[in-house]
Design a protein around this motif. Structure first.
Motif, mmCIF file in Angstrom:
data_model
loop_
_atom_site.group_PDB
_atom_site.id
_atom_site.type_symbol
_atom_site.label_atom_id
_atom_site.label_comp_id
_atom_site.label_asym_id
_atom_site.label_seq_id
_atom_site.Cartn_x
_atom_site.Cartn_y
_atom_site.Cartn_z
ATOM 1 N N HIS A 232 0.862 -1.179 0.000
ATOM 2 C CA HIS A 232 0.000 0.000 0.000
ATOM 3 C C HIS A 232 0.899 1.229 0.000
ATOM 4 O O HIS A 232 1.879 1.283 0.755
ATOM 5 C CB HIS A 232 -0.925 0.017 1.220
ATOM 6 C CG HIS A 232 -1.991 1.057 1.118
ATOM 7 N ND1 HIS A 232 -1.770 2.373 1.467
ATOM 8 C CD2 HIS A 232 -3.282 0.986 0.681
ATOM 9 C CE1 HIS A 232 -2.878 3.068 1.251
ATOM 10 N NE2 HIS A 232 -3.806 2.250 0.781
ATOM 11 N N ASP A 234 0.741 4.053 1.311
ATOM 12 C CA ASP A 234 0.857 4.751 2.595
ATOM 13 C C ASP A 234 1.274 3.825 3.729
ATOM 14 O O ASP A 234 2.021 4.236 4.618
ATOM 15 C CB ASP A 234 -0.475 5.421 2.964
ATOM 16 C CG ASP A 234 -0.866 6.497 1.966
ATOM 17 O OD1 ASP A 234 0.048 7.152 1.423
ATOM 18 O OD2 ASP A 234 -2.072 6.669 1.716
ATOM 19 N N ALA A 235 0.813 2.587 3.712
ATOM 20 C CA ALA A 235 1.071 1.667 4.828
ATOM 21 C C ALA A 235 2.232 0.727 4.577
ATOM 22 O O ALA A 235 2.673 0.030 5.492
ATOM 23 C CB ALA A 235 -0.185 0.863 5.142
ATOM 24 N N LEU A 238 1.860 -5.124 3.739
ATOM 25 C CA LEU A 238 1.056 -5.759 4.778
ATOM 26 C C LEU A 238 0.818 -7.214 4.413
ATOM 27 O O LEU A 238 0.481 -7.524 3.262
ATOM 28 C CB LEU A 238 -0.298 -5.069 4.947
ATOM 29 C CG LEU A 238 -0.310 -3.712 5.654
ATOM 30 C CD1 LEU A 238 0.018 -2.598 4.679
ATOM 31 C CD2 LEU A 238 -1.676 -3.454 6.298
ATOM 32 N N ASP A 265 0.971 -5.886 11.541
ATOM 33 C CA ASP A 265 0.117 -5.625 10.377
ATOM 34 C C ASP A 265 -1.222 -5.037 10.807
ATOM 35 O O ASP A 265 -1.759 -4.140 10.136
ATOM 36 C CB ASP A 265 -0.117 -6.921 9.598
ATOM 37 C CG ASP A 265 1.141 -7.433 8.920
ATOM 38 O OD1 ASP A 265 1.806 -6.642 8.235
ATOM 39 O OD2 ASP A 265 1.458 -8.631 9.087
ATOM 40 N N ARG A 268 -0.758 -1.312 11.654
ATOM 41 C CA ARG A 268 -0.566 -0.501 10.465
ATOM 42 C C ARG A 268 -1.865 -0.356 9.666
ATOM 43 O O ARG A 268 -2.148 0.708 9.107
ATOM 44 C CB ARG A 268 0.539 -1.109 9.599
ATOM 45 C CG ARG A 268 1.915 -0.979 10.246
ATOM 46 C CD ARG A 268 2.918 -1.920 9.636
ATOM 47 N NE ARG A 268 3.203 -1.619 8.243
ATOM 48 C CZ ARG A 268 3.839 -2.455 7.432
ATOM 49 N NH1 ARG A 268 4.220 -3.647 7.870
ATOM 50 N NH2 ARG A 268 4.097 -2.103 6.196
ATOM 51 N N LEU A 272 -3.902 3.148 8.965
ATOM 52 C CA LEU A 272 -4.300 3.475 7.608
ATOM 53 C C LEU A 272 -5.781 3.817 7.541
ATOM 54 O O LEU A 272 -6.187 4.811 6.927
ATOM 55 C CB LEU A 272 -3.980 2.322 6.663
ATOM 56 C CG LEU A 272 -4.433 2.472 5.207
ATOM 57 C CD1 LEU A 272 -3.738 3.627 4.523
ATOM 58 C CD2 LEU A 272 -4.208 1.161 4.439
#
Length: 278
Positions: A232, A234-235, A238, A265, A268, A272
């Motif tokens: 992702h 932004d994250a 994962l 995970d 995060r 998000l």
């Protein structure tokens, strides 16, 4: 006596027949000795011999054919679960799947998705069209609401979008798995030879040589469960465990639920989702 022998199919048909209102079928009510429809009336509606139908209720004449069961199901106006039930009673197996295109899901099923606030979840058809999703899926996977209906197909996204391709770690193994699971799903839904599947496969084969090669391999796999790694922007990366489920009463639909594979995970993903909150 034959009527005294165990006869689950005949008992069930007789029960359904006697529960029907003759007036609802445009039949004269008059003076009837028994409630519901007469045997010969059901036979007429099913376009089969009255003698043969009588034998079925009495447990005579052997196992009925699928065609006869389908005619009786229509004649008695059975629901799809009831049709499946007489197949199980008469033939010991469910009927062959009949593919039915799906436009969407019920509000109740959507509420089930929405109730899983921290678990991305989607509902897909046998054609792998996404017809339901929750907010977490829109944030982590794809915002399907921003796509046209035909653009919500998972295979079109995987093999036709560089952005989606980049989101999937281990793309080659995932692509092979998805094509094998898609093949199994359309066969299970009775859609392997449908015009819709033929058109989609031809389109994807023109779009992607990778898909064409994988389709020619003829692999079949069960979607089941596993771990998918998703990038992702932004994250970051994962790891998400996924599990697939059938939707009761809707054999053409499947639900996939993702859960974080670790506490890290999960944190995060939570951050998000908080950042993307409306």
């Amino acid at each position: 006596m034959v009527d005294d022998a165990p006869n689950p199919l005949g008992t069930y048909l007789r029960d359904r027949r006697t529960r029907l209102a003759p007036a609802a079928f445009g039949l004269a009510v008059g003076r009837r000795r028994t409630p519901g429809l007469r045997r010969e009336e059901v036979a007429s509606r099913a376009n089969i011999s009255p003698t043969w139908y009588t034998w079925l209720e009495q447990g005579r004449g052997g196992a009925p054919s699928p065609d006869v069961l389908d005619r009786i199901a229509r004649g008695l106006m059975l629901t799809e679960p009831e049709r499946e039930h007489i197949y199980m009673l008469g033939l010991g197996r469910p009927p062959e799947a009949r593919y039915q295109p799906v436009d969407g899901i019920t509000p109740r099923l959507q509420r089930v998705l929405d109730g899983m606030a921290l678990s991305p979840a989607i509902v897909k058809t046998a054609m792998w069209d996404v017809v339901g999703w929750n907010r977490a899926a829109a944030v982590l996977l794809t915002d399907y609401a921003k796509l046209p209906r035909e653009g919500r197909n998972i295979l079109r996204l995987m093999f036709g979008s560089d952005r989606i391709r980049a989101r999937n770690a281990d793309f080659d193994s995932i692509a092979r798995f998805v094509v094998g699971a898609f093949r199994a799903d359309v066969a299970r839904a009775g859609a392997s030879m449908s015009a819709e599947v033929t058109k989609l496969v031809a389109e994807l084969s023109r779009l992607s040589p990778e898909f064409a090669a994988l389709w020619q391999d003829n692999e079949v796999v069960s979607h089941g469960e596993g771990v998918k790694r998703i990038y992702h922007p932004d994250a970051g990366l994962l790891a998400m465990e996924y599990s697939s489920f059938a939707v009761e009463g809707r054999p053409e639909l499947g639900m996939i639920i993702y859960n974080p594979a670790s506490a890290e995970d999960a944190e995060r993903l939570r951050v998000l989702l908080d950042q993307r909150r409306d």
